[in-house]
Design a protein around this motif. Structure first.
Motif, short mmCIF file in Angstrom:
data_model
loop_
_atom_site.label_atom_id
_atom_site.label_comp_id
_atom_site.label_asym_id
_atom_site.label_seq_id
_atom_site.Cartn_x
_atom_site.Cartn_y
_atom_site.Cartn_z
N ARG A 1 23.67 -94.30 21.39
CA ARG A 1 24.15 -94.58 22.74
C ARG A 1 25.60 -95.08 22.68
O ARG A 1 26.45 -94.61 23.44
N ARG A 2 25.89 -96.02 21.80
CA ARG A 2 27.26 -96.56 21.71
C ARG A 2 28.25 -95.46 21.34
O ARG A 2 29.35 -95.40 21.89
N GLU B 1 28.73 -93.17 24.41
CA GLU B 1 29.53 -93.86 25.43
C GLU B 1 31.01 -93.94 25.04
O GLU B 1 31.89 -93.76 25.88
N ARG C 1 34.13 -92.15 27.09
CA ARG C 1 35.35 -92.84 27.53
C ARG C 1 36.61 -92.18 26.97
O ARG C 1 37.65 -92.21 27.60
N LEU D 1 23.05 -88.97 26.86
CA LEU D 1 22.82 -90.32 27.39
C LEU D 1 21.58 -90.40 28.27
O LEU D 1 20.83 -91.38 28.21
#
Length: 146
Positions: free
Chosen positions: A95-96, A99, A103, A127
């Motif tokens: 997930r990190r 993400e 971005r 996600l």
């Protein structure tokens, strides 16, 4: 027709199938108490098929690109060598990573030549799959990228 080979219909269909670019997919599984894995239907998102994560070439040219490695990512770049099976802490790490790339998708697009929308759609699919797996009680949810 001397010197030319003639393909039978089933041979032609098989050749066309194998010449199609393979897709990289995202799946969610629930580990049952018996230890068996049960497929979980992906929740549809905007824009199309929720299991798509790119063409097979994306393993190296997008997710395993030098840009992603330079960011210090571990799981997504590993697609260049193998599939990803993530649960528990690996699921949180995945997930990190997704993400972070979401971005920084404009930079990723410039570094790899992929369109930002292409990247965003696939990361959003991942996600959503992660969110579904995390919602499964007792950390029994798995994400498989293959």
């Amino acid at each position: 027709m001397r010197g030319q080979s003639v393909l039978l219909p089933h041979e032609l269909a098989a050749r066309q199938y194998h010449e199609q670019p393979m897709s990289l997919l995202v799946s969610v599984y629930r580990k049952k108490a018996s230890g068996d894995m049960e497929d979980v239907e992906l929740q549809p998102g905007p824009g199309g098929e929720p299991s798509l994560f790119g063409g097979e070439q994306c393993r190296t040219t997008l997710w395993g690109a030098p840009f992603t490695r330079a960011l210090g990512l571990a799981l997504l770049p590993s697609l260049a060598e193998r599939d990803i099976y993530a649960t528990g802490e690996d699921l949180r790490l995945l997930r990190r990573e997704a993400e972070l790339l979401l971005r920084r998708r404009a930079e990723l697009a410039r570094a790899t030549g992929y369109d930002e929308d292409y990247i965003e759609f696939r990361l959003q699919n991942l996600l959503r799959a992660i969110a579904q797996a995390e919602a499964i009680e007792g950390e029994a949810g798995w994400v498989y990228v293959w």
